[in-house]
Design a protein around this motif. Structure first.
Motif, PDB file in Angstrom:
ATOM      1  N   PHE A 150     -37.927  25.133 -38.115  1.00  0.00           N
ATOM      2  CA  PHE A 150     -39.347  25.899 -38.045  1.00  0.00           C
ATOM      3  C   PHE A 150     -39.641  26.500 -39.495  1.00  0.00           C
ATOM      4  CE2 PHE A 150     -37.053  25.987 -34.140  1.00  0.00           C
ATOM      5  CZ  PHE A 150     -38.161  25.802 -33.051  1.00  0.00           C
ATOM      6  N   SER A 151     -41.063  26.596 -39.932  1.00  0.00           N
ATOM      7  CA  SER A 151     -41.478  27.451 -40.980  1.00  0.00           C
ATOM      8  C   SER A 151     -42.070  28.636 -40.419  1.00  0.00           C
ATOM      9  CB  SER A 151     -42.621  26.605 -41.518  1.00  0.00           C
ATOM     10  OG  SER A 151     -43.253  27.119 -42.516  1.00  0.00           O
ATOM     11  N   VAL A 152     -41.469  29.796 -41.120  1.00  0.00           N
ATOM     12  CA  VAL A 152     -41.986  30.904 -40.643  1.00  0.00           C
ATOM     13  C   VAL A 152     -42.792  31.752 -41.655  1.00  0.00           C
ATOM     14  CG1 VAL A 152     -41.205  33.395 -39.744  1.00  0.00           C
ATOM     15  CG2 VAL A 152     -40.191  31.261 -39.028  1.00  0.00           C
ATOM     16  N   ASN A 153     -43.988  32.377 -41.720  1.00  0.00           N
ATOM     17  CA  ASN A 153     -44.563  32.832 -42.783  1.00  0.00           C
ATOM     18  C   ASN A 153     -45.104  34.244 -42.332  1.00  0.00           C
ATOM     19  OD1 ASN A 153     -45.078  30.829 -44.899  1.00  0.00           O
ATOM     20  ND2 ASN A 153     -45.407  29.465 -43.146  1.00  0.00           N
ATOM     21  N   HIS A 154     -45.119  35.292 -43.124  1.00  0.00           N
ATOM     22  CA  HIS A 154     -45.535  36.565 -42.716  1.00  0.00           C
ATOM     23  C   HIS A 154     -46.670  36.995 -43.732  1.00  0.00           C
ATOM     24  CE1 HIS A 154     -44.216  40.864 -43.284  1.00  0.00           C
ATOM     25  NE2 HIS A 154     -44.898  40.910 -41.868  1.00  0.00           N
ATOM     26  N   TYR A 155     -47.601  37.552 -42.870  1.00  0.00           N
ATOM     27  CA  TYR A 155     -48.654  38.146 -43.740  1.00  0.00           C
ATOM     28  C   TYR A 155     -48.936  39.598 -43.323  1.00  0.00           C
ATOM     29  CZ  TYR A 155     -49.623  33.173 -43.970  1.00  0.00           C
ATOM     30  OH  TYR A 155     -49.467  31.760 -44.504  1.00  0.00           O
ATOM     31  N   ALA A 156     -49.185  40.413 -44.440  1.00  0.00           N
ATOM     32  CA  ALA A 156     -49.536  41.907 -44.193  1.00  0.00           C
ATOM     33  C   ALA A 156     -50.107  42.458 -45.637  1.00  0.00           C
ATOM     34  CB  ALA A 156     -48.385  42.565 -43.770  1.00  0.00           C
ATOM     35  N   ARG A 157     -50.824  43.464 -45.537  1.00  0.00           N
ATOM     36  CA  ARG A 157     -51.251  44.261 -46.265  1.00  0.00           C
ATOM     37  C   ARG A 157     -50.080  44.924 -47.006  1.00  0.00           C
ATOM     38  NH1 ARG A 157     -56.070  48.419 -46.940  1.00  0.00           N
ATOM     39  NH2 ARG A 157     -56.091  49.095 -49.005  1.00  0.00           N
ATOM     40  N   LEU A 158     -49.736  44.860 -48.452  1.00  0.00           N
ATOM     41  CA  LEU A 158     -48.459  45.694 -48.881  1.00  0.00           C
ATOM     42  C   LEU A 158     -48.988  47.165 -49.225  1.00  0.00           C
ATOM     43  CD1 LEU A 158     -46.908  42.689 -50.941  1.00  0.00           C
ATOM     44  CD2 LEU A 158     -46.332  43.829 -48.500  1.00  0.00           C
ATOM     45  N   ASN A 159     -50.136  47.612 -49.667  1.00  0.00           N
ATOM     46  CA  ASN A 159     -50.392  48.793 -50.320  1.00  0.00           C
ATOM     47  C   ASN A 159     -51.406  49.630 -49.342  1.00  0.00           C
ATOM     48  OD1 ASN A 159     -52.952  47.152 -50.287  1.00  0.00           O
ATOM     49  ND2 ASN A 159     -53.303  48.014 -52.516  1.00  0.00           N
ATOM     50  N   ALA A 160     -51.205  49.322 -47.708  1.00  0.00           N
ATOM     51  CA  ALA A 160     -51.922  50.016 -46.888  1.00  0.00           C
ATOM     52  C   ALA A 160     -51.236  51.619 -46.775  1.00  0.00           C
ATOM     53  CB  ALA A 160     -51.802  49.327 -45.691  1.00  0.00           C
ATOM     54  N   LEU A 161     -52.141  52.488 -46.492  1.00  0.00           N
ATOM     55  CA  LEU A 161     -51.502  53.887 -46.439  1.00  0.00           C
ATOM     56  C   LEU A 161     -50.793  54.129 -45.131  1.00  0.00           C
ATOM     57  CD1 LEU A 161     -54.737  55.667 -48.145  1.00  0.00           C
ATOM     58  CD2 LEU A 161     -52.747  55.070 -49.039  1.00  0.00           C
ATOM     59  N   THR A 162     -51.266  53.453 -44.007  1.00  0.00           N
ATOM     60  CA  THR A 162     -50.489  53.489 -42.875  1.00  0.00           C
ATOM     61  C   THR A 162     -50.045  52.118 -42.330  1.00  0.00           C
ATOM     62  OG1 THR A 162     -52.664  52.918 -41.765  1.00  0.00           O
ATOM     63  CG2 THR A 162     -52.265  55.408 -42.071  1.00  0.00           C
ATOM     64  N   PRO A 163     -49.178  51.969 -41.330  1.00  0.00           N
ATOM     65  CA  PRO A 163     -48.423  50.607 -41.048  1.00  0.00           C
ATOM     66  C   PRO A 163     -49.518  49.764 -40.737  1.00  0.00           C
ATOM     67  CG  PRO A 163     -47.333  52.351 -40.040  1.00  0.00           C
ATOM     68  CD  PRO A 163     -48.606  52.852 -40.644  1.00  0.00           C
ATOM     69  N   PRO A 164     -50.000  48.638 -41.430  1.00  0.00           N
ATOM     70  CA  PRO A 164     -51.077  47.758 -41.270  1.00  0.00           C
ATOM     71  C   PRO A 164     -50.570  46.730 -40.245  1.00  0.00           C
ATOM     72  CG  PRO A 164     -49.839  46.944 -43.228  1.00  0.00           C
ATOM     73  CD  PRO A 164     -49.139  48.270 -42.846  1.00  0.00           C
ATOM     74  N   PRO A 165     -51.569  46.066 -39.727  1.00  0.00           N
ATOM     75  CA  PRO A 165     -51.383  44.944 -38.748  1.00  0.00           C
ATOM     76  C   PRO A 165     -50.482  43.739 -39.605  1.00  0.00           C
ATOM     77  CG  PRO A 165     -53.507  45.622 -38.479  1.00  0.00           C
ATOM     78  CD  PRO A 165     -52.945  46.305 -39.521  1.00  0.00           C
ATOM     79  N   GLU A 166     -49.767  43.033 -39.010  1.00  0.00           N
ATOM     80  CA  GLU A 166     -48.964  41.839 -39.521  1.00  0.00           C
ATOM     81  C   GLU A 166     -49.248  40.838 -38.808  1.00  0.00           C
ATOM     82  OE1 GLU A 166     -44.914  43.067 -40.028  1.00  0.00           O
ATOM     83  OE2 GLU A 166     -45.481  45.204 -40.176  1.00  0.00           O
ATOM     84  N   LEU A 167     -49.124  39.504 -39.391  1.00  0.00           N
ATOM     85  CA  LEU A 167     -49.439  38.244 -38.782  1.00  0.00           C
ATOM     86  C   LEU A 167     -47.963  37.435 -39.157  1.00  0.00           C
ATOM     87  CD1 LEU A 167     -50.582  35.909 -37.061  1.00  0.00           C
ATOM     88  CD2 LEU A 167     -51.876  35.399 -39.305  1.00  0.00           C
ATOM     89  N   LEU A 168     -47.535  37.057 -38.200  1.00  0.00           N
ATOM     90  CA  LEU A 168     -46.184  35.916 -38.151  1.00  0.00           C
ATOM     91  C   LEU A 168     -46.759  34.643 -37.637  1.00  0.00           C
ATOM     92  CD1 LEU A 168     -42.978  37.844 -37.140  1.00  0.00           C
ATOM     93  CD2 LEU A 168     -43.558  36.919 -39.392  1.00  0.00           C
ATOM     94  N   VAL A 169     -46.347  33.846 -38.427  1.00  0.00           N
ATOM     95  CA  VAL A 169     -46.799  32.345 -38.120  1.00  0.00           C
ATOM     96  C   VAL A 169     -45.528  31.454 -38.159  1.00  0.00           C
ATOM     97  CG1 VAL A 169     -48.324  30.257 -38.404  1.00  0.00           C
ATOM     98  CG2 VAL A 169     -49.287  32.626 -39.200  1.00  0.00           C
ATOM     99  N   ILE A 170     -45.372  30.974 -36.946  1.00  0.00           N
ATOM    100  CA  ILE A 170     -44.375  30.162 -36.702  1.00  0.00           C
ATOM    101  C   ILE A 170     -44.796  28.413 -36.377  1.00  0.00           C
ATOM    102  CG2 ILE A 170     -42.119  29.614 -35.424  1.00  0.00           C
ATOM    103  CD1 ILE A 170     -42.087  32.563 -34.516  1.00  0.00           C
ATOM    104  N   GLU A 171     -44.255  27.594 -37.073  1.00  0.00           N
ATOM    105  CA  GLU A 171     -44.557  26.082 -36.728  1.00  0.00           C
ATOM    106  C   GLU A 171     -43.164  25.378 -36.613  1.00  0.00           C
ATOM    107  OE1 GLU A 171     -46.726  22.332 -39.350  1.00  0.00           O
ATOM    108  OE2 GLU A 171     -46.325  24.161 -40.258  1.00  0.00           O
ATOM    109  N   ARG A 172     -43.226  24.695 -35.637  1.00  0.00           N
ATOM    110  CA  ARG A 172     -42.249  23.812 -35.496  1.00  0.00           C
ATOM    111  C   ARG A 172     -42.429  22.410 -36.331  1.00  0.00           C
ATOM    112  NH1 ARG A 172     -38.331  22.393 -31.792  1.00  0.00           N
ATOM    113  NH2 ARG A 172     -39.144  23.866 -30.099  1.00  0.00           N
ATOM    114  N   LEU A 173     -41.259  22.373 -37.153  1.00  0.00           N
ATOM    115  CA  LEU A 173     -41.344  21.061 -38.223  1.00  0.00           C
ATOM    116  C   LEU A 173     -40.591  20.011 -37.668  1.00  0.00           C
ATOM    117  CD1 LEU A 173     -40.365  23.109 -41.396  1.00  0.00           C
ATOM    118  CD2 LEU A 173     -42.846  22.354 -40.603  1.00  0.00           C
ATOM    119  N   LYS A 174     -39.663  20.019 -36.919  1.00  0.00           N
ATOM    120  CA  LYS A 174     -38.912  18.827 -36.109  1.00  0.00           C
ATOM    121  C   LYS A 174     -38.270  19.429 -34.907  1.00  0.00           C
ATOM    122  CE  LYS A 174     -35.470  19.130 -39.832  1.00  0.00           C
ATOM    123  NZ  LYS A 174     -34.519  18.548 -40.572  1.00  0.00           N
TER     124      LYS A 174
END
Length: 185
Positions: free
Chosen positions: A161-185
């Motif tokens: 699997f490929s796992v990627n994480h996206y989130a704003r790093l300099n937010a004043l409050t805990p920001p929403p985050e996106l995790l993306v999982i792709e099956r590679l094989k």
């Protein structure tokens, strides 16, 4: 800059094709269900889950007339049992939008235990190059614990699997985050 909800849609738009089978693990107000139904078209199938009757009512209204949508009044941790009973096809996509129902009862939230069970089941049905998106909201009560549990689970997936994480790093409050999982094989 693109919001994580928009990024999740963009990634699904690049992945899903007409005829695909997909799951909306957390119906909410039906936005993701409708979005995926448009992408998979009448030859595809969208299965949506939610524990709240209010979510089902709103989602039904949003997808009225779309025959490729099945809405289930159950928690997302039941998706494996439903898929085993009704489908032998691999999933091209699964969307999770965790937290609480916007405009609904904020005391009813997704929880780490049921989300991890649903995620594990979703992964077992995911096709090669299939995608799972998880929108995490660590800012509400219980959200930080759920987000940490999901991140930890995803981080420990095999190299299949490929796992990627996206989130704003300099937010004043805990920001929403996106995790993306792709099956590679």
């Amino acid at each position: 800059m693109m919001r994580v909800t928009e990024l999740a849609h963009q990634l699904m738009r690049q992945t899903l094709q007409p005829g695909d089978r997909v799951v909306d693990a957390t119906l909410g107000n039906g936005h993701d269900t409708f979005f995926m139904a448009e992408l998979v078209g009448p030859s595809g199938h969208v299965i949506g889950f939610d524990v709240q009757q209010a979510a089902l009512v709103e989602a039904r209204r949003r997808v009225a007339g779309l025959s490729q949508v099945t809405l289930i009044h159950a928690g997302h941790e039941m998706l494996g049992a439903y898929l085993e009973a009704h489908s032998n096809v691999d999933l091209a996509g699964v969307m999770f939008n965790l937290g609480y129902l916007p405009g609904g009862d904020k005391s009813i939230v997704t929880r780490a235990d049921t989300t991890l069970a649903a995620l594990e089941q979703a992964i077992s049905f995911l096709a090669i190059h299939g995608l799972i998106t998880l929108l995490l909201y660590p800012g509400h009560p219980g959200g930080a614990e759920e987000s940490e549990a999901v991140r930890s689970y995803a981080q420990n997936l095999s190299q299949d699997f490929s796992v990627n994480h996206y989130a704003r790093l300099n937010a004043l409050t805990p920001p929403p985050e996106l995790l993306v999982i792709e099956r590679l094989k």
